[in-house]
Scaffold this active site. Sequence first.
Site, PDB file in Angstrom:
ATOM      1  N   GLY A  39       0.431   5.798  11.145  1.00  0.00           N
ATOM      2  CA  GLY A  39       0.866   4.662  11.956  1.00  0.00           C
ATOM      3  C   GLY A  39       1.572   5.083  13.223  1.00  0.00           C
ATOM      4  N   TRP A 300      17.972   7.501  27.610  1.00  0.00           N
ATOM      5  CA  TRP A 300      17.081   6.336  27.644  1.00  0.00           C
ATOM      6  C   TRP A 300      17.718   5.204  28.421  1.00  0.00           C
ATOM      7  CZ3 TRP A 300      17.361   1.724  24.203  1.00  0.00           C
ATOM      8  CH2 TRP A 300      16.186   0.932  24.223  1.00  0.00           C
ATOM      9  N   ALA A 302      17.087   1.494  28.876  1.00  0.00           N
ATOM     10  CA  ALA A 302      16.319   0.577  28.043  1.00  0.00           C
ATOM     11  C   ALA A 302      15.354  -0.250  28.872  1.00  0.00           C
ATOM     12  CB  ALA A 302      17.262  -0.338  27.274  1.00  0.00           C
ATOM     13  N   GLU A 336      13.838   8.903  29.789  1.00  0.00           N
ATOM     14  CA  GLU A 336      12.899   7.802  29.963  1.00  0.00           C
ATOM     15  C   GLU A 336      13.465   6.647  30.779  1.00  0.00           C
ATOM     16  OE1 GLU A 336      10.308   7.492  26.100  1.00  0.00           O
ATOM     17  OE2 GLU A 336      12.420   7.264  25.537  1.00  0.00           O
ATOM     18  N   GLU A 358       8.965   9.034  30.121  1.00  0.00           N
ATOM     19  CA  GLU A 358       8.219   7.857  30.548  1.00  0.00           C
ATOM     20  C   GLU A 358       8.891   7.315  31.805  1.00  0.00           C
ATOM     21  OE1 GLU A 358       8.082   5.054  27.367  1.00  0.00           O
ATOM     22  OE2 GLU A 358       7.123   6.452  25.981  1.00  0.00           O
TER      23      GLU A 358
END
Length: 419
Positions: A39, A300, A302, A336, A358
């Site tokens: 998954g 990160w 968000a 990210e 990212e």
Amino acid sequence: MRITAPSGSYQWGVSQGSPFRRMIVDNSGGLELTNTSCGYASGGFISNTVVTGNVAGCSQQQWYTRNSTIGSWTGDVWNMVFSGVQGAPATNYPTLKYTVLPTTPVSREKPFLYVDGSGNYNVFVPAALTNSSGTTWAGASGTATSTGSEPGYTLPISSFFIAQPSNSLSDINTALANGQNLILTPGIYEYSGSINITNPNTIVLGLGYATLIPQTGSAAITVADVDGVQIAGLIIDAGPVSSPVLMQIGVQGSARVSHQSNPITINDVFFRIGGAEVGTAATSLEIDSDNVILDNIWAWRADHGAGASPIWTGNAGENGVIVNGDNVTALGLFVEHYEGAQVVWNGNGGETIFYQSELPYDVPSQGAWMDGSANGYPSYVVSNSVTSHTAYGLGVTPISVKGSPSLKTTGSLCLMSPE
């Protein structure tokens, strides 16, 4: 910890911020790095671990495995990186996206709490290693060696101030100034000011990912330019008043000293701008000391959750990591969605092994995301002043914004030549 599953495989279906450390997986089915039936999963980190069977990457997008022993490895999607891993597959990038280094140039494992044979609590502090492979604790057969054979030293629990969220910032800083180490027990620590580490060889260990949230625009933690500090196992969230930086290592603009023989080390420290709490910060982590080891860092901004509305301004953050010190090593760097360059590297002699990034997904328009006259920002920038830098296994996900098909960036990497 030893995990034995007589049949089937052990599943570790995770993404960033879920390290797998100091484990034995002793079963024929091995370890699968996703949830059931291959998954969803999007990146992770293993170190100082023995897996006697196969490690199955399955649908994992990217992964860094460091200083471990594995039976074998199968599977790849984008970027699988190994350093100092006995049993690692052969390098074959780009065919199967494996980047493999036989040793890790410099590393220092995370400190940990343990109980000795007399029932006393202690903290073990691993030593820094160079050009290492395999685990620090296992013999050739993958079994634990004797207590005294692992490189490092033990601190009694009496040398630690054990903090709870009810403790004041003054309580913590007084203890640190008086030469104590620090354990932050699980909880949320909201302070109007910084935890300040000024003594060499100070150990700060978070349990249960204790979370620090500065309330008045300060850093959450500052570290003086001293030897041997280790900070491990923390989450740092941006607070309601924008902070110039959330964690400051060293002093910006000051003369630096070498820490080569006893490096400052940051293990498993994760930064969030928005997501869980509304907050803003210009930079998450800034390094102004030499010879720092960054070991599994996730920074990160968000792209959803608290602070994501209004987009682009509710959880503003310009840079994830800025490195001004020399000879800094990043082992597993995940950065990210920041609004400028994700990483800016200004120091000489830097080295990164595994980078996952990212670009921002919530850019409202091209005009809102411009680096001067250039369209957008690269992810990983090595500045003009740098004369030497090494990087292995860099992976950047390009920008993808709904409703903005023409949005562009200058490129994912920017490795500039000296002027």
